[in-house]
Design an enzyme around this catalytic site. Sequence first.
Site, mmCIF file in Angstrom:
data_model
loop_
_atom_site.group_PDB
_atom_site.id
_atom_site.type_symbol
_atom_site.label_atom_id
_atom_site.label_comp_id
_atom_site.label_asym_id
_atom_site.label_seq_id
_atom_site.Cartn_x
_atom_site.Cartn_y
_atom_site.Cartn_z
ATOM 1 N N LYS A 112 52.425 -20.198 35.483
ATOM 2 C CA LYS A 112 52.952 -21.002 34.376
ATOM 3 C C LYS A 112 51.856 -21.860 33.749
ATOM 4 C CE LYS A 112 55.500 -24.665 35.094
ATOM 5 N NZ LYS A 112 56.618 -25.555 35.480
ATOM 6 N N ASP B 69 59.248 -22.567 31.958
ATOM 7 C CA ASP B 69 59.629 -23.749 32.740
ATOM 8 C C ASP B 69 61.150 -23.806 32.818
ATOM 9 O OD1 ASP B 69 60.440 -24.504 30.218
ATOM 10 O OD2 ASP B 69 59.275 -26.352 30.150
#
Length: 216
Positions: free
Chosen positions: A120, A138
């Site tokens: 991420k 997220d």
Amino acid sequence: MNKHKIEEIFARFQKANPNPTTELRFRSNFELLIAVILSAQATDTSVNKATIPLYKVANTPEKILALGEKKLKHYIKTIGLYNTKAANIIKTCRILIDQHHSIVPHDREALEALPGVGRKTANVVLNTCFGEGTIAVDTHIFRVSNRIGLTHGKTPLQVEQQLMKVVPPKYLKDAHHWLVLHGRYICVARKPRCPDCLIRDLCEYPDKTLSINNDK
């Protein structure tokens, strides 16, 4: 969700916000990298409150190493998991100096080799620093994408892979930011602000709220 709906969703996002970006405060690729490492399980607001004073005294790998782990913790102690994050940041700074000439690498493998940097975080850096069409999934993107019908993924990686397939290429660079902001301010977790939503008529969520509320 069909291609026409998806195209219209992102066309509306683009019209409403032509130049979206992260709400993290940064002035260099290195500052963004550190901010994103700190943002794990923390809000952008809390990270900004810590990094603004930190970057006034240490905003390069060399300066943070000179600051040292103990003093670094003083600046980031209001952020969750600050002990682990401080240790990772010190290690990352050392690697950047020793292996990358103090420059944040434009390479996924090299980024993910840095302590505290996962997929991420690498996606955020590749997108925001280098303009790549990556999507960092997220909690906001995971929720929004599944809720409105863009994806049907059970894990962040599944959602990322599905988004990369369905988002039209011309919108990929900014899709991450639009979805994050939509989830942060409109399609919130408990009571989505459906009356304020610019894609309400395109969204396939069956339990749309009927009245405006003030929950964030």
